[in-house]
Scaffold this active site. Structure first.
Site, PDB file in Angstrom:
ATOM      1  N   HIS A   4       5.028   1.891  -7.960  1.00  0.00           N
ATOM      2  CA  HIS A   4       3.789   0.888  -7.927  1.00  0.00           C
ATOM      3  C   HIS A   4       3.157   1.207  -9.073  1.00  0.00           C
ATOM      4  CE1 HIS A   4       4.149   1.734  -3.074  1.00  0.00           C
ATOM      5  NE2 HIS A   4       4.625   0.297  -3.310  1.00  0.00           N
TER       6      HIS A   4
ATOM      7  N   LEU B   2       0.629   3.663  -2.140  1.00  0.00           N
ATOM      8  CA  LEU B   2       0.982   3.545  -3.394  1.00  0.00           C
ATOM      9  C   LEU B   2       1.521   4.937  -3.765  1.00  0.00           C
ATOM     10  CD1 LEU B   2      -1.892   1.554  -5.063  1.00  0.00           C
ATOM     11  CD2 LEU B   2       0.039   0.876  -4.041  1.00  0.00           C
TER      12      LEU B   2
ATOM     13  N   LYS C 246      14.357  -1.483  -7.305  1.00  0.00           N
ATOM     14  CA  LYS C 246      14.412  -0.772  -6.179  1.00  0.00           C
ATOM     15  C   LYS C 246      14.715  -1.614  -5.172  1.00  0.00           C
ATOM     16  CE  LYS C 246      13.424   1.432  -2.606  1.00  0.00           C
ATOM     17  NZ  LYS C 246      12.369   1.467  -1.706  1.00  0.00           N
TER      18      LYS C 246
ATOM     19  N   GLY D 251       0.963  -1.361  -0.035  1.00  0.00           N
ATOM     20  CA  GLY D 251       0.008   0.057   0.105  1.00  0.00           C
ATOM     21  C   GLY D 251       0.975   1.251   0.076  1.00  0.00           C
TER      22      GLY D 251
HETATM   23  P1  AMP Z   1       6.036  -2.132  -1.148  1.00  0.00           P
HETATM   24  O1  AMP Z   1       4.769  -1.501  -1.419  1.00  0.00           O
HETATM   25  O2  AMP Z   1       7.021  -1.179  -0.846  1.00  0.00           O
HETATM   26  O3  AMP Z   1       6.558  -3.429  -0.723  1.00  0.00           O
HETATM   27  O4  AMP Z   1       6.673  -2.321  -2.769  1.00  0.00           O
HETATM   28  C1  AMP Z   1       5.766  -3.095  -3.890  1.00  0.00           C
HETATM   29  C2  AMP Z   1       6.566  -3.255  -5.183  1.00  0.00           C
HETATM   30  O5  AMP Z   1       6.766  -1.974  -5.581  1.00  0.00           O
HETATM   31  C3  AMP Z   1       8.045  -4.008  -4.935  1.00  0.00           C
HETATM   32  O6  AMP Z   1       7.950  -5.043  -5.994  1.00  0.00           O
HETATM   33  C4  AMP Z   1       8.817  -2.832  -4.734  1.00  0.00           C
HETATM   34  O7  AMP Z   1      10.089  -3.048  -5.395  1.00  0.00           O
HETATM   35  C5  AMP Z   1       8.144  -1.987  -5.859  1.00  0.00           C
HETATM   36  N1  AMP Z   1       8.698  -0.640  -5.789  1.00  0.00           N
HETATM   37  C6  AMP Z   1       8.706   0.295  -4.665  1.00  0.00           C
HETATM   38  N2  AMP Z   1       9.290   1.351  -4.924  1.00  0.00           N
HETATM   39  C7  AMP Z   1       9.663   1.450  -6.386  1.00  0.00           C
HETATM   40  C8  AMP Z   1      10.238   2.261  -7.062  1.00  0.00           C
HETATM   41  N3  AMP Z   1      10.716   3.592  -6.542  1.00  0.00           N
HETATM   42  N4  AMP Z   1      10.447   2.023  -8.538  1.00  0.00           N
HETATM   43  C9  AMP Z   1       9.992   0.853  -8.828  1.00  0.00           C
HETATM   44  N5  AMP Z   1       9.260  -0.205  -8.200  1.00  0.00           N
HETATM   45  C10 AMP Z   1       9.045   0.054  -6.980  1.00  0.00           C
END
Ligand code: AMP
Length: 281
Positions: A37, A33, A149, A31
């Site tokens: 995301h 977002l 990332k 979440g």
């Molecule tokens: P999270 O909600 O932080 O667990 O992230 C969910 C997904 O989004 C994971 O696969 C992260 O690697 C991806 N993600 C988070 N930040 C970025 C970003 N700045 N650029 C690309 N993907 C991201």
């Protein structure tokens, strides 16, 4: 867009989609977002006929209670953004649905989970591997999308899927950054204004390192020192590590011959941030 919490219903629905010949893309998130995301969702939307997002702040992957406590939440906003991104299903399970009471089953990708982020955050990748295994058994996706990332997470998930013969193809998408280079992260809102001003140094320092490697510099210690000095000039926040490693195995390099992953983690006062840069062969 359908919003469901019950894992059984999600499994039923995604199974039915499969039987109807749909191709299911899946973006697991915690979440809060942001455009990172959204980039994953846009790619998954384009490459599949059905799009599923999960919104679940997974307690078992937090090694520190204060990090879990301060992790941002805004479900109504997330649902709006998920709908705008063209999701067919937003899955919002509760912790109790994901982790019934009693001694749990856990999943661990050994080796890769004990280094870098895993060394700094004991148990983190066991929590990730466990929740991803559950997510993948419930959302019967053809493809799942992860961000570069969190590079170590993405390659651990690839290994998990290969070892357990799970289905989804793991697609790794490029890191989305602010115009000043700071990698988007849900935790960026926990930076103080001063830390936020300093934080783009992470990308600048990594970019300097990548430039040195492209110019033929091979000494990992000199690269680490140069990256560290650039960061230290901008902030007193302590670094957990600066790594010069092989991207697929995360093994430390004696000579930085591409492909090389430059990765680091820094502890700001209320947000620990990670970033990395891939120097391709
Ligand atoms: P999270 O909600 O932080 O667990 O992230 C969910 C997904 O989004 C994971 O696969 C992260 O690697 C991806 N993600 C988070 N930040 C970025 C970003 N700045 N650029 C690309 N993907 C991201």
């Amino acid at each position: 867009m359908l919003v469901l919490d019950d894992p059984g219903k999600v499994q039923e629905l995604t199974e039915a989609w499969r039987r109807a010949g749909e191709r299911i893309g899946f973006v697991p998130t915690m979440g809060a977002l942001h455009a990172g995301h959204q980039a994953l969702l846009a790619r998954a939307r384009a490459e599949n006929t059905r799009l599923v997002i999960s919104l679940f702040v997974n307690p078992t992957q937090f090694d520190r209670p204060d990090d879990f406590r301060t992790y941002p939440h805004d479900l109504p906003r997330d649902l709006r953004l998920a709908e705008e991104a063209g999701c067919d299903l937003a899955w919002t399970p509760t912790a109790l649905q994901m982790y019934p009471p009693g001694p749990p089953t856990v999943v661990e990708v050994t080796g890769l989970s004990g280094i870098l982020e895993g060394a700094a955050r004991p148990g983190h990748f066991r929590g990730v591997a466990t929740v991803v295994t559950k997510l993948f058994h419930i959302v019967r996706a053809h493809r799942a999308y992860f961000g570069a990332k969190d590079w170590q997470q993405a390659i651990i998930v690839r290994r998990l899927v290969a070892d357990l013969k799970m289905e989804p193809e793991i697609v790794i998408c490029p890191t989305v950054r602010e115009p000043d280079g700071l990698a988007l992260s849900s935790r960026n809102v926990n930076l103080t204004p001063e830390e936020r001003r300093a934080a783009p140094v992470l990308f600048r320092a990594l970019s300097w390192g990548a430039g040195e490697i492209r110019a033929g510099r091979r000494d990992p210690d000199a690269l680490r020192r140069g990256i560290g000095a650039r960061i230290a000039a901008a902030t007193a926040a302590p670094l957990d590590y600066i790594a010069v490693v092989r991207p697929e195995t995360l093994e430390p390099l004696l000579a930085a011959d591409p492909p090389v992953l430059l990765a680091l983690a820094i502890r700001f006062s209320r947000a620990r941030l990670i970033d990395n840069l891939l120097v391709e062969a």
